[in-house]
Design an enzyme around this catalytic site. Structure first.
Site, mmCIF file in Angstrom:
data_model
loop_
_atom_site.group_PDB
_atom_site.id
_atom_site.type_symbol
_atom_site.label_atom_id
_atom_site.label_comp_id
_atom_site.label_asym_id
_atom_site.label_seq_id
_atom_site.Cartn_x
_atom_site.Cartn_y
_atom_site.Cartn_z
ATOM 1 N N ARG A 240 35.200 27.856 36.349
ATOM 2 C CA ARG A 240 36.050 28.778 35.590
ATOM 3 C C ARG A 240 35.159 29.646 34.730
ATOM 4 O O ARG A 240 34.140 29.164 34.204
ATOM 5 C CB ARG A 240 36.981 28.020 34.643
ATOM 6 N N GLU A 269 37.658 37.585 33.374
ATOM 7 C CA GLU A 269 37.895 38.219 34.663
ATOM 8 C C GLU A 269 39.330 38.738 34.731
ATOM 9 O O GLU A 269 40.191 38.188 34.052
ATOM 10 C CB GLU A 269 37.619 37.233 35.815
ATOM 11 N N HIS A 287 35.992 35.599 42.511
ATOM 12 C CA HIS A 287 36.868 34.409 42.459
ATOM 13 C C HIS A 287 37.561 34.155 43.809
ATOM 14 O O HIS A 287 38.797 34.146 43.897
ATOM 15 C CB HIS A 287 37.911 34.555 41.338
HETATM 16 C C1 8YV Z 1 42.364 30.185 42.750
HETATM 17 C C2 8YV Z 1 41.037 28.410 41.807
HETATM 18 O O1 8YV Z 1 43.501 29.459 42.727
HETATM 19 O O2 8YV Z 1 42.328 26.649 42.640
HETATM 20 C C3 8YV Z 1 41.747 27.128 41.673
HETATM 21 O O3 8YV Z 1 41.735 26.560 40.566
HETATM 22 O O4 8YV Z 1 40.350 28.816 40.929
HETATM 23 C C4 8YV Z 1 41.220 29.237 43.029
HETATM 24 O O5 8YV Z 1 41.484 28.481 44.155
HETATM 25 C C5 8YV Z 1 42.501 31.237 43.735
HETATM 26 O O6 8YV Z 1 41.421 32.048 43.589
HETATM 27 C C6 8YV Z 1 43.774 32.028 43.566
HETATM 28 O O7 8YV Z 1 43.700 32.864 42.442
#
Ligand code: 8YV
Length: 330
Positions: A240, A269, A287
């Site tokens: 993150r 972001e 991401h």
């Molecule tokens: C996002 C992610 O969900 O699952 C997570 O926690 O950070 C990614 O899989 C994906 O980029 C959709 O925004």
């Protein structure tokens, strides 16, 4: 008014995957991908019974106070730091995430970023596209090896373990640090050795971050931690934004405190801190670690299963498979 409960989806999602929702819900899906402004979020949730949201949608007490009918929120992601789980539970709203379906895909991408940054794949491509290849020095483009080196993993949950298992073929040694040490059999299966955080920082040639974002993990990697790493080390953040102090990292990359980085996530972001754009030894990615065709569909399908289950429908009727606050539906 058709009498069905209302469901709002905050971003466009595969039509065929969400099709089963139409039998149960009156579905409204945002037609374009965009950050949903807080006032619009409140407006959209004002009279819906359920929602499927993304990581950019912050569901907190002030929002819930204005969503009296809301019973369930399915998050399109395994990380759920955008959800205030205590507030959801207090409001009697169930919540789910998308664990496991993305483990292997995200682990693949962690390796892609590690290899890409180690061997300067992104910079080399930029050089070619710039028409710069007139000749190439024998001692130019020297990257770092991944095989035979030491891979450090900070955060050893299911994704961290999937990353570790891939190291066998590369003969890469794996060390890890985690809140709690893994059981012996899991450590053996991952061929990973538990170390304290300082040792992890000092010994890793490549350090991959896979820990959840919590207030305690904010800037878990900042200037002091970067200073403890090897000057040849490469840092990879697929966890993150905010776990790394991006400004301190850009400075460390510019100064040669560490050799390189690869980032799939950023503080603030989709904006990137401008100082990251000024350094060349960082591979930047928007991401997308979970974005394989099958996995994004799998994540959407799991969100659909969770919502249907919360409303007594679908294959897991009454038992949402990845419920985060089980007390709520009891
Ligand atoms: C996002 C992610 O969900 O699952 C997570 O926690 O950070 C990614 O899989 C994906 O980029 C959709 O925004």
């Amino acid at each position: 008014m058709n009498g069905k409960p209302k469901l709002w989806i905050s971003r466009p999602v595969f039509e065929d995957v969400i099709a089963p929702l139409h039998d149960v819900f009156d579905v409204q899906m945002e037609p374009v991908e965009r950050p949903i402004p807080p006032a619009v979020l409140v407006e959209r949730l004002a009279d819906v019974d359920a929602a499927i949201v993304g990581l950019a949608d912050r569901i907190e007490a002030s929002v819930l106070a204005q969503a009296p009918k809301l019973r369930f929120v399915a998050n399109l992601g395994v990380g759920y730091n955008n959800l205030d789980l205590d507030a959801l539970t207090a409001a009697g709203v169930g919540a789910s995430n998308t664990p496991d379906v993305l483990n292997e895909t995200v682990a693949d991408y962690a390796w892609a970023l590690m290899l890409g940054a180690a061997r300067k794949v992104n910079a080399a491509e930029r050089w070619l596209r710039d028409g710069q290849w007139k000749s190439s020095r024998f001692d130019g483009w020297l990257g770092a090896d991944v095989h035979g080196r030491t891979l450090g993993i900070l955060g050893m949950g299911r994704i961290g373990q999937a990353i570790a298992r891939r190291a066998v073929g590369f003969r890469t040694k794996v060390i890890y640090h985690n809140r709690s040490r893994l059981a012996d059999d899991v450590e053996r299966e991952c061929a990973a050795r538990y170390v304290d955080k300082d040792t992890l920082l000092a010994e890793s040639d490549h350090l991959i971050l896979v820990l959840p974002f919590t207030p305690a993990n904010r800037h878990a990697i900042g200037a002091p931690e970067l200073a403890r790493m090897k000057p040849t080390a490469i840092l990879i953040n697929i966890a993150r934004g905010g776990i790394v102090d991006d400004v301190a990292l850009a400075h460390a990359l510019a100064q040669g405190t560490i050799a390189g980085a690869a980032l799939d996530v950023f503080e603030g972001e989709p904006a990137l801190h401008p100082s990251l754009l000024e350094v060349d030894n960082v591979l930047l990615s928007p991401h997308i670690a979970s974005a394989s065709r099958d996995t994004r569909r799998g994540m959407a399908a799991l969100a659909v299963d969770n919502v249907l289950a919360a409303f007594g429908q679908g294959p897991h009727a009454g038992r949402p498979p990845s419920l985060l606050n089980p007390g709520v539906l009891a």
